[in-house]
Design a protein around this motif. Structure first.
Motif, PDB file in Angstrom:
ATOM      1  N   GLN A   4     -41.242 -18.531  21.179  1.00  0.00           N
ATOM      2  CA  GLN A   4     -40.044 -17.589  21.341  1.00  0.00           C
ATOM      3  C   GLN A   4     -40.474 -16.309  21.785  1.00  0.00           C
ATOM      4  O   GLN A   4     -39.512 -15.744  22.385  1.00  0.00           O
ATOM      5  CB  GLN A   4     -39.625 -17.359  19.837  1.00  0.00           C
ATOM      6  CG  GLN A   4     -39.133 -18.734  19.254  1.00  0.00           C
ATOM      7  CD  GLN A   4     -38.528 -18.483  17.740  1.00  0.00           C
ATOM      8  OE1 GLN A   4     -37.593 -17.652  17.618  1.00  0.00           O
ATOM      9  NE2 GLN A   4     -39.284 -18.788  16.693  1.00  0.00           N
ATOM     10  N   ILE A   5     -41.490 -15.824  21.862  1.00  0.00           N
ATOM     11  CA  ILE A   5     -41.870 -14.601  22.615  1.00  0.00           C
ATOM     12  C   ILE A   5     -42.910 -14.864  23.819  1.00  0.00           C
ATOM     13  O   ILE A   5     -43.509 -13.912  24.204  1.00  0.00           O
ATOM     14  CB  ILE A   5     -42.417 -13.312  21.876  1.00  0.00           C
ATOM     15  CG1 ILE A   5     -43.673 -13.892  20.967  1.00  0.00           C
ATOM     16  CG2 ILE A   5     -41.130 -12.894  20.855  1.00  0.00           C
ATOM     17  CD1 ILE A   5     -44.242 -12.762  19.956  1.00  0.00           C
ATOM     18  N   GLY A   6     -43.033 -16.020  24.346  1.00  0.00           N
ATOM     19  CA  GLY A   6     -43.701 -16.484  25.699  1.00  0.00           C
ATOM     20  C   GLY A   6     -45.179 -16.525  25.299  1.00  0.00           C
ATOM     21  O   GLY A   6     -45.837 -16.611  26.432  1.00  0.00           O
ATOM     22  N   ILE A   7     -45.468 -16.725  24.163  1.00  0.00           N
ATOM     23  CA  ILE A   7     -47.178 -17.118  23.931  1.00  0.00           C
ATOM     24  C   ILE A   7     -47.390 -18.394  23.833  1.00  0.00           C
ATOM     25  O   ILE A   7     -46.781 -19.355  22.952  1.00  0.00           O
ATOM     26  CB  ILE A   7     -47.501 -16.245  22.486  1.00  0.00           C
ATOM     27  CG1 ILE A   7     -47.247 -14.780  22.551  1.00  0.00           C
ATOM     28  CG2 ILE A   7     -48.982 -16.691  22.170  1.00  0.00           C
ATOM     29  CD1 ILE A   7     -47.599 -14.366  21.085  1.00  0.00           C
ATOM     30  N   ARG A   8     -48.500 -18.809  24.698  1.00  0.00           N
ATOM     31  CA  ARG A   8     -48.999 -20.297  24.741  1.00  0.00           C
ATOM     32  C   ARG A   8     -50.511 -20.045  24.171  1.00  0.00           C
ATOM     33  O   ARG A   8     -51.095 -18.880  24.219  1.00  0.00           O
ATOM     34  CB  ARG A   8     -48.797 -20.800  25.756  1.00  0.00           C
ATOM     35  CG  ARG A   8     -49.804 -19.987  27.017  1.00  0.00           C
ATOM     36  CD  ARG A   8     -49.506 -20.876  28.353  1.00  0.00           C
ATOM     37  NE  ARG A   8     -50.448 -20.398  29.377  1.00  0.00           N
ATOM     38  CZ  ARG A   8     -51.738 -20.567  29.547  1.00  0.00           C
ATOM     39  NH1 ARG A   8     -52.306 -21.363  28.797  1.00  0.00           N
ATOM     40  NH2 ARG A   8     -52.344 -20.109  30.620  1.00  0.00           N
TER      41      ARG A   8
END
Length: 267
Positions: A207-211
């Motif tokens: 949701q906040i672009g963390i992988r």
């Protein structure tokens, strides 16, 4: 309750803990002139970034209980590690689960799970300028930490609301004079980065672009994740040396092979 917050650069700059920025650059107290020059360049760069990039926070508030050295959040078990080295002054060996109400009490406690990150593109500049690239990376790291500081303040005062009347200066925030703790994954009391897989299951880091990498490291690098605990006697500590018997017990509770647990814990 899971909530995403979006901050501007200007929202987070006041929460930056600048001594950590200086440390990343190897600028000590004796290098005043160099520190002031670097700080001026950093602040100018932050002003340049304003309006083009954002910083994100994501958190969830959940009912929780402890069960031995595990923290139970719904159907998810978060295995914790306990100090093994007995202190000289007789203090107990601590585990983060000690600060959560036990399952045997029959009453739920509460815990916060969080992550913060910056726009990935923020550090994807100046590939041919090592100095500027490092400046951006260290600023991104500080912005992610600053977002965690701001988010935690909002959680304590509003969203969780266990400290609604808190009025602390920025200096007091940076020395953590507030009630509760915010242990981050990868730090001394929570050293296993693979716990990020469980955090991802609970709050959805994308949701906040963390992988996540295979070991649970977060990308972008300028990201922070961890727990929020409200117990008034909670405090930070270092796990210290992990014994082989503890490693095996931890692997069992994490439901992973011992050698994989060893790799996650860099043993």
């Amino acid at each position: 309750m899971i909530k995403k917050l979006t901050y501007t650069i200007a929202d987070t700059v006041p929460y930056i803990n600048w001594p950590y920025f200086d440390y990343a650059w190897g600028v000590g107290s004796n290098g005043r002139e160099e520190r002031e020059r670097l700080r001026a360049e950093a602040e100018a760069k932050l002003s340049e970034l304003e309006g083009h990039y954002h910083v994100y926070a994501l958190f969830g508030l959940f009912d929780a209980n402890s069960d031995g050295d595990d923290i139970i959040v719904g159907t998810t078990r978060l295995p914790m590690l306990r100090q093994q080295q007995v202190s000289r002054n007789g203090e107990p060996c601590l585990c983060l689960s000690d600060f959560i109400r036990p399952l045997s009490s029959g009453q739920p406690d509460r815990i916060g799970i969080f992550a913060t990150s910056t726009d990935h593109a923020l550090t994807e500049q100046h590939h041919n300028d090592p100095y500027m690239k490092m400046l951006l990376q260290t600023l991104a790291d500080r912005l992610a930490e600053a977002a965690a500081e701001r988010m935690h303040e909002e959680v304590r005062k509003v969203h969780w609301g266990y400290a609604p009347d808190e009025q602390l200066s920025m200096q007091q925030l940076h020395i953590e004079a507030f009630q509760g703790i915010r242990p981050a994954v990868g730090y001394p009391s929570l050293p296993d980065t693979s716990l990020n897989f469980l955090i991802d299951d609970l709050i959805g880091l994308r949701q906040i672009g963390i992988r996540l990498t295979e070991s649970g490291m977060m990308m972008p690098h300028a990201s922070v994740s961890g727990l929020m605990i409200s117990h008034p006697k909670s405090r930070y500590f270092s796990i210290g040396k992990i014994g082989e018997d503890q490693l095996r017990d931890y692997a069992r509770r994490r439901c992973i092979p011992v050698e994989l647990a060893r790799r996650f814990l860099n043993m």
